[in-house]
Design an enzyme around this catalytic site. Structure first.
Site, PDB file in Angstrom:
ATOM      1  N   TYR A 188     107.903  -4.389 -87.547  1.00  0.00           N
ATOM      2  CA  TYR A 188     108.295  -3.706 -88.779  1.00  0.00           C
ATOM      3  C   TYR A 188     109.335  -2.619 -88.494  1.00  0.00           C
ATOM      4  O   TYR A 188     110.201  -2.332 -89.326  1.00  0.00           O
ATOM      5  CB  TYR A 188     107.072  -3.110 -89.471  1.00  0.00           C
ATOM      6  CG  TYR A 188     106.237  -4.147 -90.191  1.00  0.00           C
ATOM      7  CD1 TYR A 188     106.517  -4.501 -91.504  1.00  0.00           C
ATOM      8  CD2 TYR A 188     105.177  -4.790 -89.551  1.00  0.00           C
ATOM      9  CE1 TYR A 188     105.763  -5.453 -92.165  1.00  0.00           C
ATOM     10  CE2 TYR A 188     104.419  -5.747 -90.201  1.00  0.00           C
ATOM     11  CZ  TYR A 188     104.722  -6.077 -91.505  1.00  0.00           C
ATOM     12  OH  TYR A 188     103.978  -7.038 -92.158  1.00  0.00           O
TER      13      TYR A 188
ATOM     14  N   GLU B 209      97.180  -7.219 -92.257  1.00  0.00           N
ATOM     15  CA  GLU B 209      97.284  -8.137 -91.115  1.00  0.00           C
ATOM     16  C   GLU B 209      96.312  -7.751 -90.008  1.00  0.00           C
ATOM     17  O   GLU B 209      95.713  -8.623 -89.365  1.00  0.00           O
ATOM     18  CB  GLU B 209      98.732  -8.159 -90.615  1.00  0.00           C
ATOM     19  CG  GLU B 209      99.656  -8.862 -91.608  1.00  0.00           C
ATOM     20  CD  GLU B 209     101.104  -8.393 -91.533  1.00  0.00           C
ATOM     21  OE1 GLU B 209     101.524  -7.887 -90.462  1.00  0.00           O
ATOM     22  OE2 GLU B 209     101.836  -8.538 -92.548  1.00  0.00           O
TER      23      GLU B 209
END
Length: 415
Positions: free
Chosen positions: A98, A140
């Site tokens: 990310y 996640e």
């Protein structure tokens, strides 16, 4: 929650981001892969990068997330995020990635919009990005934890034991585990990522629905050959259909996917078109294995019976479910050799059939089909919460705009 300071900035700049989303996406991916070419080996789908409209998926999802925050500042769009989180988990995405995406996405925004990206604009969009990123990272993390794996251990090797030509374009693969590790049973409706090595040595991932209930040793998925038309054919689907044979070993992820069969005991209605039958076949297989006595309605549309993939398995399961009915629609004429309850010419028309009260509905197929079917169900008084739909491909954000538009969805172009 979007801060009061950022809200007016996002509201003012979201139309500009939307107007430039294609160019932002194009420059983002070029910059990202220039710095990190390894991401094209097993993480990103390079076939999607060849299609400009599909490049917009990631940047588009951030814009849709921002729009949702403006509509409902106190909550995040769980529906959209759950879809993305499951897909990310099936690819073994890590929190560190990310940071990488953030760096290159914001470089692209500045590169396209220039001086319009003031410090205040950059700060507001940075807040949006990290609200979305941390929500996904937490989802996640929960998915990995629930399955007892880390991102790098979602993968496992399976040996091909059967290869079945379903139609001219669809092939089913049945695979068997190659080690002694326990197989965690998939939930009905889930998919796996299949990661294959291409002739040039690069690994490419694709998601395929599981089309039969697990038995502890085997899994089954079906692949539709992607014919490119004006563009290139699908490289992974072509390799799987043409080159992979019985005895070969494939790398599959653990099963993921948020569209799964409701276990509340309500009637069930499956409505699919084309290759959208695959998750429905998986759910029907689970119901048959469980000897379900629920009222089940199966509705499927296709070009003709020869194009109906998995039809023998689906009809076999329907025939073993004591309270089930099945209707088919064929564009090339109302002819079938299957003893179904109804065969209709043309595209699916839900006015042709009686639907059970209080049912859970599952849709899968091309976006125009799902939009039409969902609208028809809503017009018949079916609550939106009772309609789930599976989306194939990278454009999850487009599916949400197409099937569940918000009052101000015009802020982001529904392309």
């Amino acid at each position: 929650m979007l801060s009061n300071r950022s809200r007016p900035v996002i509201e003012a700049t979201l139309p500009v981001i939307g107007d430039n989303i294609e160019e932002i996406a194009r420059r983002f991916y070029a910059h990202l892969f220039g710095a990190h070419p390894e991401l094209l080996d097993g993480t990103f789908n390079r076939g999607n990068q060849a299609e400009g409209t599909q490049q917009v998926a990631l940047a588009g999802s951030v814009a849709v997330f921002a729009n949702a925050l403006l509509e409902s500042p106190e909550q995040v769009p769980e529906h959209l995020l759950a879809r993305i989180a499951h897909k990310h988990a099936s690819l073994g995405i890590t929190p560190a990635q990310y940071e990488v995406v953030h760096e290159h996405l914001f470089w692209a925004i500045v590169d396209v919009l220039g001086e319009a990206v003031t410090p205040a604009v950059a700060e507001a969009w940075d807040e949006v990005y990290w609200l979305m990123a941390y929500a996904l990272i937490n989802m996640e993390r929960g998915l990995y934890s629930s399955r007892g794996v880390r991102p790098e251990t979602v993968w496992r090797e399976w040996e091909v034991t059967q290869k079945i030509a379903e139609t001219a374009d669809v092939t089913t693969f049945r695979v068997r585990r190659t080690d002694d590790r326990l197989v965690k049973t998939s939930l009905p409706g889930q998919y796996v990522t299949v990661k294959v090595q291409m002739p040039d040595g690069v690994h490419q991932p694709r998601q395929y629905s599981l089309t039969r209930a697990d038995d502890g040793e085997h899994r089954q998925f079906s692949v539709k050959r992607v014919r490119g038309g004006d563009g290139p054919d699908g490289e992974v689907s072509a390799l799987l259909c043409d080159r992979v044979q019985v005895g070969d070993v494939l790398t599959l992820s653990l099963p993921f996917g948020d569209v799964v069969l409701d276990d509340s005991g309500r009637p069930v209605v499956f409505a699919s078109a084309g290759i959208g039958i695959t998750p429905m076949a998986g759910m029907l297989s689970h119901l048959t294995a469980a000897r379900s006595r629920l009222p089940i309605t199966v509705l499927h549309a296709d070009a003709d019976e020869a194009s109906f993939a998995l039809r023998d398995q689906v009809f076999g399961d329907v025939s073993r479910l004591p309270h089930s009915t099945m209707h088919v629609w064929y564009e090339r004429g109302a002819h079938t050799d299957l003893p179904v309850d109804g065969v209709h010419a043309g595209t699916m028309d839900l006015d042709d059939v009686a639907l059970p009260e209080g049912a859970a509905f599952y849709l899968c197929g091309p976006l125009p089909f799902m939009r039409s079917a969902r609208s028809a169900l809503l017009e018949r008084g079916v609550p939106a919460r009772d309609i789930q739909y599976e989306v194939f491909g990278p454009d999850l954000w487009q599916a949400d705009l197409a099937t569940e538009p918000t009052p101000d969805a015009h802020r982001v172009p529904a392309r």
